[in-house]
Every structure is written in structure tokens, then in C-alpha cells.
Design a protein around this motif. Sequence first.
Motif, PDB file in Angstrom:
ATOM      1  N   SER A 226       0.837  -1.198   0.000  1.00  0.00           N
ATOM      2  CA  SER A 226       0.000   0.000   0.000  1.00  0.00           C
ATOM      3  C   SER A 226       0.874   1.251   0.000  1.00  0.00           C
ATOM      4  O   SER A 226       1.692   1.447   0.903  1.00  0.00           O
ATOM      5  N   LYS A 227       0.689   2.107  -0.996  1.00  0.00           N
ATOM      6  CA  LYS A 227       1.414   3.378  -1.032  1.00  0.00           C
ATOM      7  C   LYS A 227       0.979   4.263   0.123  1.00  0.00           C
ATOM      8  O   LYS A 227       1.792   4.981   0.710  1.00  0.00           O
ATOM      9  N   GLU A 228      -0.297   4.211   0.476  1.00  0.00           N
ATOM     10  CA  GLU A 228      -0.801   5.022   1.581  1.00  0.00           C
ATOM     11  C   GLU A 228      -0.101   4.660   2.892  1.00  0.00           C
ATOM     12  O   GLU A 228       0.329   5.535   3.647  1.00  0.00           O
ATOM     13  N   ARG A 229       0.038   3.349   3.161  1.00  0.00           N
ATOM     14  CA  ARG A 229       0.731   2.921   4.384  1.00  0.00           C
ATOM     15  C   ARG A 229       2.192   3.362   4.365  1.00  0.00           C
ATOM     16  O   ARG A 229       2.754   3.792   5.383  1.00  0.00           O
ATOM     17  N   ALA A 230       2.828   3.236   3.186  1.00  0.00           N
ATOM     18  CA  ALA A 230       4.227   3.637   3.080  1.00  0.00           C
ATOM     19  C   ALA A 230       4.398   5.122   3.363  1.00  0.00           C
ATOM     20  O   ALA A 230       5.303   5.520   4.114  1.00  0.00           O
ATOM     21  N   CYS A 231       3.545   5.940   2.809  1.00  0.00           N
ATOM     22  CA  CYS A 231       3.668   7.379   3.004  1.00  0.00           C
ATOM     23  C   CYS A 231       3.399   7.770   4.460  1.00  0.00           C
ATOM     24  O   CYS A 231       4.009   8.711   4.980  1.00  0.00           O
ATOM     25  N   GLN A 232       2.509   7.051   5.116  1.00  0.00           N
ATOM     26  CA  GLN A 232       2.274   7.300   6.537  1.00  0.00           C
ATOM     27  C   GLN A 232       3.509   6.939   7.353  1.00  0.00           C
ATOM     28  O   GLN A 232       3.911   7.675   8.264  1.00  0.00           O
ATOM     29  N   LEU A 233       4.120   5.804   7.036  1.00  0.00           N
ATOM     30  CA  LEU A 233       5.326   5.378   7.728  1.00  0.00           C
ATOM     31  C   LEU A 233       6.466   6.375   7.534  1.00  0.00           C
ATOM     32  O   LEU A 233       7.203   6.699   8.472  1.00  0.00           O
ATOM     33  N   LEU A 234       6.593   6.859   6.296  1.00  0.00           N
ATOM     34  CA  LEU A 234       7.729   7.705   5.934  1.00  0.00           C
ATOM     35  C   LEU A 234       7.473   9.184   6.157  1.00  0.00           C
ATOM     36  O   LEU A 234       8.409   9.987   6.100  1.00  0.00           O
ATOM     37  N   ASP A 235       6.207   9.539   6.403  1.00  0.00           N
ATOM     38  CA  ASP A 235       5.799  10.943   6.449  1.00  0.00           C
ATOM     39  C   ASP A 235       6.126  11.633   5.126  1.00  0.00           C
ATOM     40  O   ASP A 235       6.666  12.745   5.085  1.00  0.00           O
ATOM     41  N   PHE A 236       5.764  10.946   4.035  1.00  0.00           N
ATOM     42  CA  PHE A 236       5.971  11.458   2.684  1.00  0.00           C
ATOM     43  C   PHE A 236       4.645  11.944   2.100  1.00  0.00           C
ATOM     44  O   PHE A 236       3.567  11.468   2.481  1.00  0.00           O
ATOM     45  N   ASN A 237       4.735  12.855   1.139  1.00  0.00           N
ATOM     46  CA  ASN A 237       3.573  13.342   0.399  1.00  0.00           C
ATOM     47  C   ASN A 237       3.266  12.355  -0.723  1.00  0.00           C
ATOM     48  O   ASN A 237       4.102  12.154  -1.611  1.00  0.00           O
ATOM     49  N   PRO A 238       2.080  11.738  -0.749  1.00  0.00           N
ATOM     50  CA  PRO A 238       1.779  10.748  -1.790  1.00  0.00           C
ATOM     51  C   PRO A 238       1.710  11.336  -3.189  1.00  0.00           C
ATOM     52  O   PRO A 238       1.721  10.589  -4.173  1.00  0.00           O
ATOM     53  N   ASN A 239       1.648  12.644  -3.299  1.00  0.00           N
ATOM     54  CA  ASN A 239       1.557  13.292  -4.608  1.00  0.00           C
ATOM     55  C   ASN A 239       2.919  13.712  -5.166  1.00  0.00           C
ATOM     56  O   ASN A 239       2.997  14.239  -6.272  1.00  0.00           O
ATOM     57  N   THR A 240       3.976  13.475  -4.406  1.00  0.00           N
ATOM     58  CA  THR A 240       5.331  13.784  -4.866  1.00  0.00           C
ATOM     59  C   THR A 240       6.032  12.480  -5.249  1.00  0.00           C
ATOM     60  O   THR A 240       5.947  11.500  -4.513  1.00  0.00           O
ATOM     61  N   PRO A 241       6.719  12.453  -6.400  1.00  0.00           N
ATOM     62  CA  PRO A 241       7.365  11.203  -6.839  1.00  0.00           C
ATOM     63  C   PRO A 241       8.325  10.641  -5.795  1.00  0.00           C
ATOM     64  O   PRO A 241       8.991  11.387  -5.078  1.00  0.00           O
ATOM     65  N   ILE A 242       8.371   9.299  -5.734  1.00  0.00           N
ATOM     66  CA  ILE A 242       9.229   8.593  -4.781  1.00  0.00           C
ATOM     67  C   ILE A 242      10.254   7.765  -5.538  1.00  0.00           C
ATOM     68  O   ILE A 242       9.918   7.005  -6.450  1.00  0.00           O
TER      69      ILE A 242
END
Length: 362
Positions: A178-194
Motif C-alpha cells: 500500500s502506497k498510503e501505508r508507506a507514506c504514513q510510515l515515511l511521512d511522505f507526500n503521496p503526490n510527490t514522486p518517490i
Amino acid sequence: MKKQTSNKQILLTGGGTAGHVMVNLALIPLLKEEGYTIDYIGSYDGIEKDLISPIEGVTYHAISTGKYRRYRSIENIKDPFKVLNGIRQSVQLIHKLKPSIIFSKGGFVSVPVLIAAKLTRTPAVIHESDLTPGLANKIAMPFAKKILVTFEKTLQYVDEKKATFIGAVVRPELFEGSKERACQLLDFNPNTPILLVMGGSTGAKHLNEFIRSQLDKLTASYQVIHLTGKGLKDDTLTHPRYRQFEYVKEELNDLLTSADVIVSRAGANAIFEFLALKKPMLLIPLPKRVSRGDQILNAQVFEEAGYAKVLDEDDLSETTFFDKLAQIEQEVQEMTARMAKRDAKDAIHHVLDTIHTYEKHS
């Protein structure tokens, strides 16, 4: 695929790197569902012990094993005796456990196990991920009943009477990320490329240093996940768009799913997982001076198929690296369209069918 109802014993082996364990990790949940009792033979202190020992329902057994070194060392004299001891230990374990079949993913820990399989007349199946077999599998293959290969071209390097091309084996849970779970873990913006950087289970010191040297430029365009390898994390380095881990297990599926581009070594198991997830990749294979060149061949196949861009480590520089990233950004739609034609979910069932076919029946 045959469904097993009786309780049967299977012995798994493989280790040295995470790539020599991943297929076994994919198989274990399915073997449990089929009622198998599962034992695993690995080394005393390899990464396979860290990955397998915590799994409920799998019993880990450590044996003595050798290692091939591309440099002079007193250990090269000791290793044949370690292998002989490992054969003795494996024979004892096989007599005690009475497995109906042995499945090997390779690595030097598997060599004494496969020799012991022959000595005890226990059928064994080998899986080879790389385009050309490594030394351990070359030694072990004559003792196996069946060889399963990931690349069709590998058939020319093995005993074709024993071998079957099945494609890549990937973990079923890989597709549950899940990208959503990853972004929560990382405190990343899901709309910015990873961008995810992975140097392999043993790390990639040169690649790690390069990524850190280019962090300001990278984070201007990407949020960066950096899997450094054990003991190679730099805790002094912090950035709101940069997260580093030595190694991840439970969260790996989420991190892989979240990535828009992956920069990685070119171990076969890893790059086939990226392919299964349709992730554009920049591969920087281990150079031949520190390896047998298998990653170079793997990367070439992927580049020829249009799944990846490849950069030799000796050519790694700010200019070459960002030029390759720019090429991926320009061709990302074409790359993912080619990847969409691959279905990576069937190979694991070929492995199970092979196990069912060759196991001993009491």
C-alpha cells in the motif's frame, strides 16, 4: 496444482544473500496451507537465519558451510573441511527428519545439503534465478532430480533433460503493498514522486556514498527511500525528503509499491519483483571485479526487453546517473506498458507442482 491433504515433510535450503531466501519465503505460506511440516537448513550466521528463524511453524537447522572467495585467504584452505562437516550434519538431519523432498534456492549452504540428498536418496529440486548458474548451483545441480529456471536462456547452461523454464517466482504478498501505508510510515507526500534505492542485502557502499553525495539534487525532484544494507546506515544524515533503513521486512511490500522509480543492483529475484509491480528501474549491477558477472547479464536482459536502463558502476557519475533518470522519466509509459504484458503470478504454482511430482511417497 495438486492439493495435498496428508502431513508431509519438506526440507528447504538456501542462503548467503536475501535473493537465495526470497523464493523459499514465497513458498512457505503455501506449503503450510497444504499441510507440510517445514524444516530449513541454513548457515550459523547468514541472513537466512535472520529471515527464517522468526517464522512460526518452520524449524531452522544450522550447518557448517564453505564460501567461495575471489581473493587469497586461509579460510579457502579450511572450507573443504567445513563442507565435509556440513555434508555429515545434513545426512544426519535428513535421516532424522525423513523429508519427502528437498527444495534448494542456492547459495553455498545448499551444496552439502544437495550432496547429502543424493547420499540418502532423497529427491531434490533446485531453483536458479540468474541467467547463468552460480558456482554453488553448478556444484549442486548433478545431485538434483529437477532444475527450475527463471530465464529461458538459462536452459543452454544446464542439463536440459532435468531443467524447466518457469519464469520468475515472486511472493504473493508482494501485490498487497500500500502506497498510503508507506507514506504514513515515511511521512511522505503521496503526490510527490518517490525514488527507492536498494543496494541488496549486503549493501552497496559505493552506491550508498554516491546517493548521499547527490541528495540535494535528488530531493529537488523526488522523495528518496534508501535501503542501505546492514551496518551501512548513516544516522548523521537527515532530510525531510530522505528516509534510510538498513533492511526492511514487513514494510518492504509497501515501500516497493510506493516507488515511482527504483535504483538497484541487479539480483534476479529483486528485479523480477520490480517487474511484477511494473516499476521502471535503473540498474547498477555489481561489477565483475567483485562478482562473477551474473548481475551484469541479468541487467542486460532487462535492458534489451525494455524494462530497465542500465549504468555500469565504473561509469557512475552525476552526469550519467541523472541522464539515465531523465531517460526513464521520458520513457516511463512505454516501459510500464511492456511490463504489463508479464504475468508473474503463475511460476510459484509450477514450483509447487514440481515438488508434488518429485517427492517420495511413503
